[in-house]
Design a protein around this motif. Structure first.
Motif, short mmCIF file in Angstrom:
data_model
loop_
_atom_site.label_atom_id
_atom_site.label_comp_id
_atom_site.label_asym_id
_atom_site.label_seq_id
_atom_site.Cartn_x
_atom_site.Cartn_y
_atom_site.Cartn_z
N THR A 133 17.99 -17.16 -2.51
CA THR A 133 16.84 -17.81 -1.42
C THR A 133 15.85 -18.56 -2.28
OG1 THR A 133 17.41 -16.30 0.49
CG2 THR A 133 15.43 -17.74 0.69
N ALA A 134 15.66 -19.62 -2.12
CA ALA A 134 14.62 -20.59 -2.48
C ALA A 134 13.66 -21.08 -1.51
CB ALA A 134 15.01 -21.64 -3.54
N GLY A 135 12.80 -22.05 -1.88
CA GLY A 135 11.87 -22.29 -0.88
C GLY A 135 11.24 -23.59 -1.85
N MET A 136 9.87 -23.98 -1.01
CA MET A 136 9.14 -25.00 -1.71
C MET A 136 9.97 -26.41 -2.17
SD MET A 136 6.24 -23.66 -0.70
CE MET A 136 5.28 -24.87 -1.36
N ALA A 172 24.81 -20.13 -6.53
CA ALA A 172 23.99 -21.35 -5.77
C ALA A 172 22.70 -20.43 -5.36
CB ALA A 172 24.96 -21.79 -4.49
N GLU A 173 21.90 -21.51 -4.71
CA GLU A 173 20.82 -21.20 -3.93
C GLU A 173 20.42 -22.02 -2.69
OE1 GLU A 173 17.85 -23.55 -3.57
OE2 GLU A 173 18.47 -25.07 -4.90
N VAL A 174 19.93 -21.57 -1.78
CA VAL A 174 19.58 -22.18 -0.62
C VAL A 174 17.90 -22.49 -0.52
CG1 VAL A 174 19.63 -22.40 1.90
CG2 VAL A 174 21.62 -21.40 0.50
N THR A 175 17.56 -23.48 -0.55
CA THR A 175 16.01 -23.98 -0.61
C THR A 175 15.86 -24.13 1.04
OG1 THR A 175 15.84 -24.84 -2.70
CG2 THR A 175 14.14 -25.51 -1.08
N VAL A 176 14.91 -23.25 1.64
CA VAL A 176 14.48 -23.32 2.89
C VAL A 176 13.18 -24.04 2.81
CG1 VAL A 176 13.73 -22.05 4.78
CG2 VAL A 176 15.49 -20.99 3.35
N GLY A 177 13.13 -25.15 3.82
CA GLY A 177 12.14 -26.24 3.64
C GLY A 177 10.89 -25.83 4.45
N GLY A 178 10.77 -24.86 5.12
CA GLY A 178 9.63 -24.54 5.78
C GLY A 178 9.70 -22.87 6.32
N ALA A 179 8.62 -22.84 7.02
CA ALA A 179 8.39 -21.43 7.66
C ALA A 179 9.39 -20.68 8.51
CB ALA A 179 6.96 -21.10 8.09
N VAL A 180 10.04 -19.59 8.40
CA VAL A 180 11.10 -19.14 8.97
C VAL A 180 10.48 -18.55 10.43
CG1 VAL A 180 12.89 -17.49 8.95
CG2 VAL A 180 12.28 -18.65 6.84
N GLU A 181 11.37 -18.91 11.37
CA GLU A 181 10.91 -18.47 12.77
C GLU A 181 11.95 -18.42 13.61
OE1 GLU A 181 7.59 -19.29 16.15
OE2 GLU A 181 7.94 -20.71 14.30
N GLY A 204 35.86 -25.82 -8.05
CA GLY A 204 35.78 -27.34 -8.45
C GLY A 204 35.06 -28.16 -7.37
N ARG A 205 34.54 -27.47 -6.37
CA ARG A 205 33.77 -28.17 -5.40
C ARG A 205 32.49 -27.37 -5.04
NH1 ARG A 205 36.98 -30.89 -0.54
NH2 ARG A 205 34.98 -32.02 -0.17
N TRP A 206 32.28 -26.36 -5.93
CA TRP A 206 31.24 -25.61 -5.76
C TRP A 206 29.88 -26.44 -5.57
CZ3 TRP A 206 32.57 -21.10 -9.36
CH2 TRP A 206 33.45 -20.41 -8.80
N ARG A 207 28.94 -25.91 -4.90
CA ARG A 207 27.63 -26.47 -4.75
C ARG A 207 26.74 -25.38 -5.48
NH1 ARG A 207 26.45 -27.79 1.24
NH2 ARG A 207 27.68 -25.90 1.33
N ARG A 208 25.79 -26.12 -6.04
CA ARG A 208 24.75 -25.15 -6.54
C ARG A 208 23.46 -25.14 -6.00
NH1 ARG A 208 24.71 -26.27 -13.17
NH2 ARG A 208 26.97 -25.61 -13.61
N HIS A 209 23.02 -26.34 -5.25
CA HIS A 209 21.66 -26.40 -4.63
C HIS A 209 22.00 -26.99 -3.24
CE1 HIS A 209 19.97 -25.64 -8.37
NE2 HIS A 209 20.80 -26.34 -8.85
N VAL A 210 21.37 -26.31 -2.31
CA VAL A 210 21.90 -26.52 -0.79
C VAL A 210 20.15 -26.64 -0.25
CG1 VAL A 210 22.40 -26.08 1.64
CG2 VAL A 210 23.96 -25.47 -0.28
N ALA A 211 19.91 -27.76 0.23
CA ALA A 211 18.33 -27.92 0.95
C ALA A 211 18.61 -27.80 2.09
CB ALA A 211 17.62 -29.38 0.53
#
Length: 231
Positions: A133-136, A172-181, A204-211
Protein backbone atom coordinates in the motif's frame (compact mmCIF):
# COMPACT_ATOMS: atom_id res chain seq x y z
CA UNK A 1 -5.75 -19.15 -2.61
CA UNK A 2 -4.46 -21.44 0.17
CA UNK A 3 -3.30 -18.58 2.40
CA UNK A 4 -2.88 -14.84 2.76
CA UNK A 5 -0.83 -12.65 5.13
CA UNK A 6 -1.66 -8.99 5.76
CA UNK A 7 0.99 -6.94 7.56
CA UNK A 8 -0.47 -3.74 8.99
CA UNK A 9 -3.91 -5.26 9.43
CA UNK A 10 -5.96 -2.30 10.59
CA UNK A 11 -9.69 -1.54 10.42
CA UNK A 12 -9.46 0.37 7.11
CA UNK A 13 -7.67 -0.94 4.04
CA UNK A 14 -6.23 -3.88 5.97
CA UNK A 15 -9.62 -5.29 6.89
CA UNK A 16 -11.09 -4.67 3.44
CA UNK A 17 -8.16 -6.21 1.60
CA UNK A 18 -8.14 -9.26 3.88
CA UNK A 19 -11.82 -9.83 3.10
CA UNK A 20 -11.50 -9.16 -0.63
CA UNK A 21 -8.42 -11.33 -1.20
CA UNK A 22 -9.54 -14.39 0.71
CA UNK A 23 -12.23 -16.95 -0.05
CA UNK A 24 -14.34 -18.87 2.43
CA UNK A 25 -12.23 -21.38 4.32
CA UNK A 26 -8.88 -19.84 3.44
CA UNK A 27 -6.09 -19.45 5.96
CA UNK A 28 -5.37 -15.82 6.80
CA UNK A 29 -2.49 -14.44 8.86
CA UNK A 30 -2.67 -10.93 10.31
CA UNK A 31 0.10 -8.76 11.77
CA UNK A 32 -0.59 -5.53 13.64
CA UNK A 33 0.71 -3.59 16.63
CA UNK A 34 -2.46 -3.75 18.72
CA UNK A 35 -4.60 -6.68 19.75
CA UNK A 36 -7.70 -4.52 19.35
CA UNK A 37 -6.85 -3.82 15.71
CA UNK A 38 -6.32 -7.50 15.01
CA UNK A 39 -9.68 -8.36 16.56
CA UNK A 40 -11.46 -5.79 14.37
CA UNK A 41 -9.98 -7.24 11.21
CA UNK A 42 -10.61 -10.83 12.30
CA UNK A 43 -14.29 -9.96 12.68
CA UNK A 44 -14.38 -9.24 8.93
CA UNK A 45 -13.36 -12.86 8.31
CA UNK A 46 -15.95 -14.93 10.17
CA UNK A 47 -15.59 -18.04 8.01
CA UNK A 48 -11.80 -17.98 7.64
CA UNK A 49 -9.16 -19.72 9.67
CA UNK A 50 -7.43 -16.66 11.09
CA UNK A 51 -4.10 -16.55 12.88
CA UNK A 52 -2.76 -13.33 14.36
CA UNK A 53 0.60 -12.03 15.56
CA UNK A 54 1.41 -8.73 17.22
CA UNK A 55 4.45 -6.73 16.10
CA UNK A 56 5.67 -3.21 15.59
CA UNK A 57 6.93 -3.35 12.00
CA UNK A 58 9.70 -0.88 12.88
CA UNK A 59 11.12 -3.55 15.21
CA UNK A 60 12.98 -5.92 12.89
CA UNK A 61 13.20 -8.76 15.39
CA UNK A 62 9.53 -8.52 16.34
CA UNK A 63 8.46 -8.45 12.69
CA UNK A 64 10.60 -11.49 11.87
CA UNK A 65 9.13 -13.39 14.82
CA UNK A 66 5.57 -12.48 13.84
CA UNK A 67 6.10 -13.59 10.25
CA UNK A 68 7.73 -16.84 11.36
CA UNK A 69 4.79 -17.51 13.69
CA UNK A 70 2.32 -17.10 10.85
CA UNK A 71 4.40 -19.12 8.39
CA UNK A 72 4.47 -21.97 10.89
CA UNK A 73 0.71 -21.69 11.42
CA UNK A 74 -0.58 -21.31 7.85
CA UNK A 75 2.34 -22.19 5.61
CA UNK A 76 3.89 -20.21 2.77
CA UNK A 77 1.15 -17.85 1.55
CA UNK A 78 0.07 -17.25 -1.99
CA UNK A 79 -0.36 -13.53 -1.29
CA UNK A 80 1.27 -11.07 1.12
CA UNK A 81 -0.02 -7.51 1.55
CA UNK A 82 2.16 -4.95 3.33
CA UNK A 83 -0.23 -2.25 4.47
CA UNK A 84 1.69 -0.62 7.33
CA UNK A 85 2.37 3.10 7.21
CA UNK A 86 3.25 5.97 9.52
CA UNK A 87 0.96 8.83 8.52
CA UNK A 88 1.54 12.21 10.10
CA UNK A 89 1.89 15.87 9.19
CA UNK A 90 5.48 17.15 9.30
CA UNK A 91 7.31 19.79 7.32
CA UNK A 92 10.92 19.82 6.06
CA UNK A 93 13.33 20.30 8.94
CA UNK A 94 10.79 19.58 11.70
CA UNK A 95 11.70 15.98 12.47
CA UNK A 96 14.77 14.68 14.21
CA UNK A 97 16.93 12.02 12.58
CA UNK A 98 15.39 9.49 14.97
CA UNK A 99 11.86 10.50 13.94
CA UNK A 100 12.77 10.18 10.25
CA UNK A 101 14.30 6.77 10.86
CA UNK A 102 11.14 5.64 12.66
CA UNK A 103 8.98 6.75 9.72
CA UNK A 104 11.32 5.14 7.17
CA UNK A 105 11.37 1.93 9.20
CA UNK A 106 7.58 1.65 9.07
CA UNK A 107 7.03 2.89 5.52
CA UNK A 108 9.95 1.19 3.75
CA UNK A 109 12.21 -1.02 5.86
CA UNK A 110 9.37 -3.12 7.23
CA UNK A 111 8.18 -3.70 3.67
CA UNK A 112 11.66 -4.69 2.56
CA UNK A 113 12.04 -7.05 5.52
CA UNK A 114 8.67 -8.69 4.85
CA UNK A 115 9.61 -9.25 1.21
CA UNK A 116 13.03 -10.61 2.17
CA UNK A 117 11.43 -13.06 4.61
CA UNK A 118 8.87 -14.45 2.15
CA UNK A 119 9.80 -13.47 -1.42
CA UNK A 120 12.69 -15.94 -1.93
CA UNK A 121 10.52 -18.87 -0.82
CA UNK A 122 7.80 -17.77 -3.25
CA UNK A 123 10.41 -17.56 -6.01
CA UNK A 124 11.69 -21.04 -5.20
CA UNK A 125 8.10 -22.33 -5.41
CA UNK A 126 7.62 -20.50 -8.72
CA UNK A 127 4.59 -18.37 -7.83
CA UNK A 128 3.25 -15.82 -5.39
CA UNK A 129 2.16 -12.22 -5.07
CA UNK A 130 3.60 -9.39 -2.96
CA UNK A 131 1.39 -6.30 -2.73
CA UNK A 132 2.11 -2.99 -1.00
CA UNK A 133 0.00 0.00 0.00
CA UNK A 134 1.51 3.28 -1.14
CA UNK A 135 0.26 6.85 -1.10
CA UNK A 136 1.32 10.47 -1.68
CA UNK A 137 1.26 10.33 -5.49
CA UNK A 138 2.49 13.94 -5.40
CA UNK A 139 5.02 14.83 -2.66
CA UNK A 140 3.72 17.44 -0.22
CA UNK A 141 5.79 19.60 2.13
CA UNK A 142 3.01 19.22 4.71
CA UNK A 143 3.72 15.47 4.88
CA UNK A 144 7.45 15.24 4.32
CA UNK A 145 8.29 11.91 5.97
CA UNK A 146 5.30 10.20 4.37
CA UNK A 147 6.16 11.62 0.93
CA UNK A 148 9.73 10.34 1.26
CA UNK A 149 8.56 6.97 2.55
CA UNK A 150 5.99 6.28 -0.13
CA UNK A 151 8.39 7.34 -2.89
CA UNK A 152 10.88 4.90 -1.39
CA UNK A 153 8.24 2.18 -1.28
CA UNK A 154 7.48 2.59 -4.98
CA UNK A 155 11.19 2.32 -5.76
CA UNK A 156 11.36 -0.82 -3.60
CA UNK A 157 8.53 -2.36 -5.62
CA UNK A 158 10.48 -1.90 -8.85
CA UNK A 159 13.62 -3.38 -7.31
CA UNK A 160 11.74 -6.40 -5.95
CA UNK A 161 9.87 -6.88 -9.21
CA UNK A 162 13.08 -6.88 -11.23
CA UNK A 163 14.46 -9.50 -8.86
CA UNK A 164 11.44 -11.76 -8.34
CA UNK A 165 9.21 -11.53 -11.41
CA UNK A 166 11.44 -13.79 -13.55
CA UNK A 167 10.78 -16.55 -11.01
CA UNK A 168 7.00 -16.12 -11.14
CA UNK A 169 6.38 -13.70 -8.25
CA UNK A 170 4.14 -10.72 -8.99
CA UNK A 171 5.19 -7.56 -7.11
CA UNK A 172 2.94 -4.49 -7.19
CA UNK A 173 1.75 -1.49 -5.22
CA UNK A 174 -1.49 0.46 -5.01
CA UNK A 175 -1.00 4.20 -4.50
CA UNK A 176 -4.03 5.61 -2.69
CA UNK A 177 -4.48 9.25 -3.68
CA UNK A 178 -6.19 10.59 -0.55
CA UNK A 179 -7.42 10.01 2.97
CA UNK A 180 -9.21 6.69 3.45
CA UNK A 181 -12.80 7.06 4.66
CA UNK A 182 -15.70 4.62 4.58
CA UNK A 183 -18.35 5.83 2.15
CA UNK A 184 -16.08 8.48 0.67
CA UNK A 185 -14.02 8.76 -2.48
CA UNK A 186 -11.36 6.54 -0.91
CA UNK A 187 -13.61 3.93 0.60
CA UNK A 188 -11.51 0.97 1.80
CA UNK A 189 -13.84 -1.64 0.28
CA UNK A 190 -13.59 0.11 -3.10
CA UNK A 191 -9.81 0.39 -2.78
CA UNK A 192 -9.61 -3.34 -2.06
CA UNK A 193 -10.99 -4.07 -5.52
CA UNK A 194 -7.78 -2.66 -7.00
CA UNK A 195 -5.76 -5.24 -5.05
CA UNK A 196 -8.13 -8.01 -6.09
CA UNK A 197 -7.78 -7.07 -9.76
CA UNK A 198 -4.00 -7.52 -9.54
CA UNK A 199 -4.48 -11.17 -8.58
CA UNK A 200 -6.42 -11.84 -11.77
CA UNK A 201 -3.74 -10.55 -14.16
CA UNK A 202 -2.01 -13.13 -16.38
CA UNK A 203 1.76 -13.41 -16.45
CA UNK A 204 3.19 -11.08 -19.07
CA UNK A 205 0.53 -8.45 -18.35
CA UNK A 206 1.37 -7.85 -14.72
CA UNK A 207 1.15 -4.28 -13.48
CA UNK A 208 3.53 -2.97 -10.87
CA UNK A 209 1.93 0.39 -10.09
CA UNK A 210 -1.76 1.16 -9.69
CA UNK A 211 -2.81 4.72 -8.88
CA UNK A 212 -6.17 4.66 -7.09
CA UNK A 213 -7.92 8.02 -7.21
CA UNK A 214 -11.51 6.94 -6.80
CA UNK A 215 -13.71 4.24 -8.34
CA UNK A 216 -12.00 4.62 -11.75
CA UNK A 217 -8.34 3.93 -10.89
CA UNK A 218 -5.65 4.87 -13.39
CA UNK A 219 -2.54 2.83 -14.01
CA UNK A 220 0.77 3.78 -15.66
CA UNK A 221 2.21 1.39 -18.20
CA UNK A 222 4.99 -0.90 -17.02
CA UNK A 223 7.29 -3.24 -18.87
CA UNK A 224 6.32 -6.92 -18.76
CA UNK A 225 8.55 -9.31 -16.80
CA UNK A 226 11.08 -11.52 -18.54
CA UNK A 227 10.61 -14.99 -17.15
CA UNK A 228 13.59 -17.23 -16.63
CA UNK A 229 12.15 -19.93 -14.41
CA UNK A 230 9.42 -20.96 -12.02
CA UNK A 231 5.94 -22.17 -12.75
Amino acid sequence: MPSLIVVGAGPGIGASVAAALSDAGDRVGLVARSRAGLEVVAQHLPRRRVRTARADVADARALDEALDTLLDAIGLPEVVVYNAGLIRADRPGELSDADHHRAWSVNVLGAARTAARIGPAMAARGRGTLLFTAGMPVPAASHTSLSLGKAGLRALVDLLADDLEPSGVHVAEVTVGGAVEAGGRYDPDAIATAYRALLDEPYGRWRRHVAYDGPAASTPAVRPPVRTGGG
